[in-house]
Design a protein around this motif. Structure first.
Motif, PDB file in Angstrom:
ATOM      1  N   TRP A 180       0.843  -1.193   0.000  1.00  0.00           N
ATOM      2  CA  TRP A 180       0.000   0.000   0.000  1.00  0.00           C
ATOM      3  C   TRP A 180       0.880   1.244   0.000  1.00  0.00           C
ATOM      4  CZ3 TRP A 180      -1.254   3.180   4.590  1.00  0.00           C
ATOM      5  CH2 TRP A 180      -0.459   2.881   5.690  1.00  0.00           C
ATOM      6  N   GLN A 226     -13.455  -1.713   5.418  1.00  0.00           N
ATOM      7  CA  GLN A 226     -13.532  -1.774   3.961  1.00  0.00           C
ATOM      8  C   GLN A 226     -14.393  -2.966   3.537  1.00  0.00           C
ATOM      9  OE1 GLN A 226     -12.094   0.335   1.485  1.00  0.00           O
ATOM     10  NE2 GLN A 226     -13.530  -0.862   0.256  1.00  0.00           N
ATOM     11  N   ARG A 240      -6.448  -4.009  -6.591  1.00  0.00           N
ATOM     12  CA  ARG A 240      -7.506  -3.118  -7.081  1.00  0.00           C
ATOM     13  C   ARG A 240      -8.785  -3.902  -7.347  1.00  0.00           C
ATOM     14  NH1 ARG A 240      -3.129  -0.726  -9.971  1.00  0.00           N
ATOM     15  NH2 ARG A 240      -3.678  -1.917 -11.844  1.00  0.00           N
ATOM     16  N   ARG A 259     -14.418 -11.243  -8.577  1.00  0.00           N
ATOM     17  CA  ARG A 259     -13.611 -10.158  -9.117  1.00  0.00           C
ATOM     18  C   ARG A 259     -12.145 -10.547  -9.236  1.00  0.00           C
ATOM     19  NH1 ARG A 259     -15.479  -4.771  -5.954  1.00  0.00           N
ATOM     20  NH2 ARG A 259     -13.777  -3.923  -7.218  1.00  0.00           N
ATOM     21  N   ARG A 268      -9.529   0.374   7.552  1.00  0.00           N
ATOM     22  CA  ARG A 268      -8.875   1.430   6.807  1.00  0.00           C
ATOM     23  C   ARG A 268      -8.131   2.402   7.726  1.00  0.00           C
ATOM     24  NH1 ARG A 268     -10.933   3.132   2.004  1.00  0.00           N
ATOM     25  NH2 ARG A 268     -11.085   5.254   2.860  1.00  0.00           N
ATOM     26  N   ASP A 276      -7.081   6.690  -3.201  1.00  0.00           N
ATOM     27  CA  ASP A 276      -7.616   6.577  -1.832  1.00  0.00           C
ATOM     28  C   ASP A 276      -6.445   6.573  -0.856  1.00  0.00           C
ATOM     29  OD1 ASP A 276      -8.975   6.117   0.474  1.00  0.00           O
ATOM     30  OD2 ASP A 276      -9.786   4.156  -0.100  1.00  0.00           O
ATOM     31  N   GLY A 292     -10.710  -4.687  -4.255  1.00  0.00           N
ATOM     32  CA  GLY A 292     -11.349  -3.543  -3.613  1.00  0.00           C
ATOM     33  C   GLY A 292     -10.589  -3.005  -2.421  1.00  0.00           C
ATOM     34  N   ASP A 328      -8.072   1.134  -3.961  1.00  0.00           N
ATOM     35  CA  ASP A 328      -8.681   2.036  -4.935  1.00  0.00           C
ATOM     36  C   ASP A 328      -7.712   3.166  -5.268  1.00  0.00           C
ATOM     37  OD1 ASP A 328     -11.003   0.577  -5.008  1.00  0.00           O
ATOM     38  OD2 ASP A 328     -11.952   1.721  -3.399  1.00  0.00           O
ATOM     39  N   PRO A 329      -7.484   3.455  -6.547  1.00  0.00           N
ATOM     40  CA  PRO A 329      -6.571   4.543  -6.919  1.00  0.00           C
ATOM     41  C   PRO A 329      -7.004   5.875  -6.308  1.00  0.00           C
ATOM     42  CG  PRO A 329      -7.121   3.184  -8.826  1.00  0.00           C
ATOM     43  CD  PRO A 329      -8.024   2.744  -7.712  1.00  0.00           C
ATOM     44  N   GLY A 354      -6.868   4.255   2.599  1.00  0.00           N
ATOM     45  CA  GLY A 354      -7.303   2.888   2.377  1.00  0.00           C
ATOM     46  C   GLY A 354      -6.657   1.871   3.300  1.00  0.00           C
TER      47      GLY A 354
END
Length: 299
Positions: A40, A151, A112, A159, A145, A121, A115, A118-119, A124
């Motif tokens: 991250w 989250q 990504r 996904r 988070r 964020d 979930g 997220d770009p 996060g």
């Protein structure tokens, strides 16, 4: 590339030990440019110089666990505290070995898709990607988070599985069949239009195949989803025979997906305006069945 999403847990130590394939240790250093191939963006605040980039595996586990201690009130929608998310992907035995940048790209894309990354964020989840075992990448995150909120993950299994298939394609990994193009030296006659009734029949068959191979509502997608679900259920059982059966079901689902792609390509071709050539069409090579691996899956 086979994805597997573990059941959420409360122990980052246990998740990291599974990723490493050995117990965590305060004597073993893991670096952010090799074993930990992605993370991250907030981690840069904790690793401002080169010496800080080498943490023991115990320290990495503690870093992932910290939000649980810092935000004792955070709970999931089901009111539990199982905040440690863990997923991994394993390459097919026939795949080439990925480079560190390719592993890193894979990790960011899976994060990504899940979930948890997220770009844009900045508040996060904490997450890292560990590449410590051959042909395997582990993604570990804390779902609490940085802003203290939980989250939520929506359809995370589906996904991640869909993104794994896209990564497999983009990185030119295992392809179950070889659709060989026509030889560039082959002679082709003048293009003659196909008779209208032939076009109509081809289009009808193309539409029928399209309904069968539709990714969200088609019967093949439904069957594949059921097989993948059964594989995950079997993989969580303690006995080795169930784990092996789950592993084989996962490869069966991959072969079914390859068949679905092949039929979808054929459907697209048939739906297009057809034209005859002076030579017979080149027949695609027969699909090569994926060989079931003999090694057991690490759980």
């Amino acid at each position: 590339m086979i994805p597997y999403v573990h059941e959420r847990g409360i122990s980052s130590v246990e998740a990291l030990a599974k990723a490493l394939g050995r117990p965590v240790s305060d004597q073993e250093g893991l670096t952010t440019d090799h074993t930990v191939v992605a993370h991250w963006p907030g981690l840069d605040h904790y690793t401002q110089n080169d010496l800080d980039k080498i943490w023991t595996s115990v320290e990495w586990a503690g870093h992932l666990h910290d939000p649980l201690a810092e935000v004792p009130s955070a709970v999931s929608a089901s009111r539990d505290r199982r905040a440690v998310f863990h997923a991994h992907v394993v390459l097919h035995p026939g795949d080439r070995i990925l480079t560190v940048p390719e592993w890193s790209e894979t990790a960011h894309r899976l994060a990504r898709a899940a979930g948890i990354a997220d770009p844009g964020d900045d508040m996060g989840c904490r997450w890292i990607a560990v590449q410590a075992q051959p042909r395997r990448l582990d993604l570990i995150a804390n779902l609490i988070r940085q802003d203290g909120m939980w989250q939520p993950l929506d359809k995370v299994n589906q996904r991640i599985a869909a993104e794994a298939r896209r990564i497999e394609h983009d990185l030119d990994l295992h392809v179950p069949y070889d659709a060989r193009p026509a030889s560039p030296n082959s002679r082709r006659g003048p293009a003659d239009p196909v008779l209208p009734d032939t076009v109509s029949v081809s289009a009808q068959i193309g539409r029928l195949l399209g309904q069968i191979t539709e990714e969200t509502t088609g019967p093949l997608a439904t069957v594949r989803g059921l097989i993948e679900h059964a594989a995950h259920r079997l993989g969580s059982l303690p006995d080795s025979s169930s784990v092996e059966a789950g592993y084989r079901l996962e490869w069966a689902a991959r072969r079914l997906f390859a068949l679905q792609q092949d039929l979808d390509h054929t459907a697209s071709t048939l739906r297009e305006p057809a034209r005859r050539t002076g030579t017979m069409p080149v027949k695609p090579a027969e699909p090569v069945p994926a060989r079931a691996p003999t090694a057991h899956r690490t759980r």
